[in-house]
Design an enzyme around this catalytic site. Structure first.
Site, PDB file in Angstrom:
ATOM      1  N   THR A  97       0.897  -1.048  -0.072  1.00  0.00           N
ATOM      2  CA  THR A  97       0.077  -0.066  -0.152  1.00  0.00           C
ATOM      3  C   THR A  97       0.808   1.191   0.061  1.00  0.00           C
ATOM      4  OG1 THR A  97      -1.616  -1.144   1.405  1.00  0.00           O
ATOM      5  CG2 THR A  97      -1.867   1.343   1.141  1.00  0.00           C
ATOM      6  N   LYS A 172      -7.568   1.549  -3.125  1.00  0.00           N
ATOM      7  CA  LYS A 172      -7.322   1.000  -1.895  1.00  0.00           C
ATOM      8  C   LYS A 172      -7.608   2.248  -0.998  1.00  0.00           C
ATOM      9  CE  LYS A 172      -5.090  -1.248   1.666  1.00  0.00           C
ATOM     10  NZ  LYS A 172      -5.458  -2.437   2.261  1.00  0.00           N
ATOM     11  N   LYS A 240       0.019   5.434   8.227  1.00  0.00           N
ATOM     12  CA  LYS A 240       0.610   5.506   6.876  1.00  0.00           C
ATOM     13  C   LYS A 240      -0.343   5.775   5.775  1.00  0.00           C
ATOM     14  CE  LYS A 240       1.862   1.942   4.974  1.00  0.00           C
ATOM     15  NZ  LYS A 240       1.140   1.179   3.648  1.00  0.00           N
TER      16      LYS A 240
HETATM   17  N1  NAP Z   1      -0.814  -6.616   7.612  1.00  0.00           N
HETATM   18  C1  NAP Z   1      -1.932  -6.324   7.275  1.00  0.00           C
HETATM   19  O1  NAP Z   1      -3.111  -6.874   7.543  1.00  0.00           O
HETATM   20  C2  NAP Z   1      -2.091  -5.569   5.622  1.00  0.00           C
HETATM   21  C3  NAP Z   1      -3.375  -5.514   5.121  1.00  0.00           C
HETATM   22  C4  NAP Z   1      -3.465  -4.868   3.746  1.00  0.00           C
HETATM   23  C5  NAP Z   1      -2.340  -4.257   3.226  1.00  0.00           C
HETATM   24  N2  NAP Z   1      -1.116  -4.270   3.987  1.00  0.00           N
HETATM   25  C6  NAP Z   1      -0.004  -3.370   3.446  1.00  0.00           C
HETATM   26  O2  NAP Z   1       0.982  -4.617   2.748  1.00  0.00           O
HETATM   27  C7  NAP Z   1       2.276  -4.069   2.964  1.00  0.00           C
HETATM   28  C8  NAP Z   1       3.056  -4.976   3.953  1.00  0.00           C
HETATM   29  O3  NAP Z   1       2.264  -5.422   5.253  1.00  0.00           O
HETATM   30  P1  NAP Z   1       2.808  -6.350   6.218  1.00  0.00           P
HETATM   31  O4  NAP Z   1       1.944  -6.213   7.236  1.00  0.00           O
HETATM   32  O5  NAP Z   1       3.148  -7.474   5.682  1.00  0.00           O
HETATM   33  O6  NAP Z   1       4.240  -5.544   6.599  1.00  0.00           O
HETATM   34  P2  NAP Z   1       5.691  -6.149   7.239  1.00  0.00           P
HETATM   35  O7  NAP Z   1       5.225  -7.437   7.999  1.00  0.00           O
HETATM   36  O8  NAP Z   1       6.499  -5.351   8.053  1.00  0.00           O
HETATM   37  O9  NAP Z   1       6.287  -6.647   6.192  1.00  0.00           O
HETATM   38  C9  NAP Z   1       7.194  -5.840   5.186  1.00  0.00           C
HETATM   39  C10 NAP Z   1       8.161  -6.685   4.889  1.00  0.00           C
HETATM   40  O10 NAP Z   1       8.909  -6.032   3.790  1.00  0.00           O
HETATM   41  C11 NAP Z   1      10.254  -6.269   3.946  1.00  0.00           C
HETATM   42  N3  NAP Z   1      11.034  -5.032   3.364  1.00  0.00           N
HETATM   43  C12 NAP Z   1      11.088  -3.663   3.737  1.00  0.00           C
HETATM   44  N4  NAP Z   1      12.094  -3.019   2.960  1.00  0.00           N
HETATM   45  C13 NAP Z   1      12.555  -3.681   2.181  1.00  0.00           C
HETATM   46  C14 NAP Z   1      13.814  -3.995   1.349  1.00  0.00           C
HETATM   47  N5  NAP Z   1      14.352  -2.635   1.125  1.00  0.00           N
HETATM   48  N6  NAP Z   1      14.217  -4.993   0.806  1.00  0.00           N
HETATM   49  C15 NAP Z   1      13.573  -6.234   1.162  1.00  0.00           C
HETATM   50  N7  NAP Z   1      12.570  -6.278   1.949  1.00  0.00           N
HETATM   51  C16 NAP Z   1      12.156  -5.294   2.629  1.00  0.00           C
HETATM   52  C17 NAP Z   1      10.613  -6.102   5.377  1.00  0.00           C
HETATM   53  O11 NAP Z   1      11.655  -6.648   5.928  1.00  0.00           O
HETATM   54  P3  NAP Z   1      12.170  -6.859   7.500  1.00  0.00           P
HETATM   55  O12 NAP Z   1      12.208  -8.213   7.910  1.00  0.00           O
HETATM   56  O13 NAP Z   1      13.626  -6.630   7.277  1.00  0.00           O
HETATM   57  O14 NAP Z   1      11.293  -5.957   8.104  1.00  0.00           O
HETATM   58  C18 NAP Z   1       9.243  -7.104   5.639  1.00  0.00           C
HETATM   59  O15 NAP Z   1       9.455  -8.358   5.792  1.00  0.00           O
HETATM   60  C19 NAP Z   1       2.032  -2.670   3.654  1.00  0.00           C
HETATM   61  O16 NAP Z   1       2.247  -1.795   2.752  1.00  0.00           O
HETATM   62  C20 NAP Z   1       0.657  -2.802   4.428  1.00  0.00           C
HETATM   63  O17 NAP Z   1       0.349  -1.517   4.439  1.00  0.00           O
HETATM   64  C21 NAP Z   1      -0.974  -5.110   5.282  1.00  0.00           C
END
Ligand code: NAP
Length: 289
Positions: A97, A172, A240
């Site tokens: 997102t 979104k 965010k």
């Molecule tokens: N969680 C939900 O319910 C949900 C629902 C809908 C949409 N979303 C959206 O989906 C996205 C991800 O959410 P999430 O909950 O999965 O977040 P998250 O658990 O923080 O996962 C993000 C992942 O991206 C990795 N990352 C960040 N920068 C990177 C880079 N430069 N190179 C490689 N990997 C990198 C992080 O690595 P590290 O392991 O080092 O931190 C982490 O594993 C967000 O934009 C969020 O708004 C989430």
């Protein structure tokens, strides 16, 4: 069987990439913290790579699901980014997102290299990713979308192209605007019912069959009543998302009075230590009143 790469193995990306492997695709994964990529390969097979550029070698479709605009920029156009390694004709599908501006910019940058970029944010939360039932909102061109759609469908119940680059992110934003005010209404209703001495489990069972029903009521109502928030969609991520909505509204002139207020309320939840709490934790603010 398609050779694919998945960048970002967080709460969402880890299970989404898993569905690609389970459906026979040859998957290379890359994550900032390498241990997650190693855990993924231990569970699903496939390969890890140290950089996005290395991960995308030979991939016809590259998926990503990282945190925010700066992360997305880093993995695409940063040093050793994916766009350096992708072949002309290949497709980049981004499930982060992020802002519509960045989606449009990456679409243009990718196009100059002959790469197709699709912004494809998701709805459905952690459970949707784990069950392979996400809703995917796409922006981009129809040709590459039709190629990517059946592959995305391995972890989605609906995959829809809504317009040109940025249209997925804009959709979104609508989704998040609709949820923000609704959650505050749900918080106020449940708080009111508890103060009135009602059995809120029974109340939610009854009104959940009427006009007040919502996904949030069905999936969060009871846990809100029980004061449980250590799961789900984090307040930090919601802030965010609302920041992105409010910035876009400044450009297109849409009034977002309730969204602005709720954004402030989520700021208060963060100050209460709730950055990682589920977004339904808005009800905790009301206890302070
Ligand atoms: N969680 C939900 O319910 C949900 C629902 C809908 C949409 N979303 C959206 O989906 C996205 C991800 O959410 P999430 O909950 O999965 O977040 P998250 O658990 O923080 O996962 C993000 C992942 O991206 C990795 N990352 C960040 N920068 C990177 C880079 N430069 N190179 C490689 N990997 C990198 C992080 O690595 P590290 O392991 O080092 O931190 C982490 O594993 C967000 O934009 C969020 O708004 C989430």
């Amino acid at each position: 069987m398609t050779k694919v790469a998945f960048l970002g193995l967080g709460v969402m990306g880890f299970p989404m990439a898993g569905y690609l492997a389970k459906n026979g695709h040859e998957v290379t994964v890359c994550n900032r913290t390498r241990a997650k990529a190693e855990a993924w390969v231990a569970k699903h097979g496939g390969k890890t790579a140290d950089t996005p550029k290395a991960a995308v070698q030979g991939a016809s479709i590259v998926f990503s699901c990282v945190g925010d605009d700066p992360d997305l920029r880093a993995i695409t156009v940063g040093a050793n980014g994916a766009f350096e390694g992708m072949a002309a004709g290949s497709i980049f599908v981004d499930h982060t997102t992020a802002s519509a501006n960045l989606a449009r910019e990456l679409y243009t940058t990718a196009a100059k290299k002959g790469i197709h970029f699709i912004d494809a944010p998701v709805s459905g939360g952690q459970a949707g990713a784990e069950n392979g039932t996400l809703t995917v909102m796409c922006g981009g061109e129809a040709g590459p979308f039709e190629i990517a759609k059946p592959v995305i469908a391995h972890f989605a119940k609906a995959v829809t192209l809504l317009g040109p680059a940025g249209a997925g992110q804009l959709t979104k934003m609508v989704n998040q605007i609709c949820i923000a005010g609704l959650l505050q209404g749900l918080a106020e209703g449940i708080n009111f019912g508890l103060k009135a001495g009602l059995d809120m489990k029974q109340v939610l069972d009854v009104i959940g069959k009427g006009a007040a029903q919502s996904w949030q009521m069905d999936n969060r109502g009871k846990t809100m009543g029980d004061d449980q928030f250590d799961f789900g969609f984090a307040v930090d991520w919601m802030r965010k998302d609302l920041r992105i909505c409010l910035e876009e509204a400044k450009k297109n002139g849409a009034a977002l009075p309730v969204t602005e207020i709720i954004n402030g309320y989520y700021g208060e939840v963060q100050k209460m230590g709730g950055g990682r709490w589920d977004t339904s934790s808005l009800i905790r603010r009301l206890g302070k009143n």
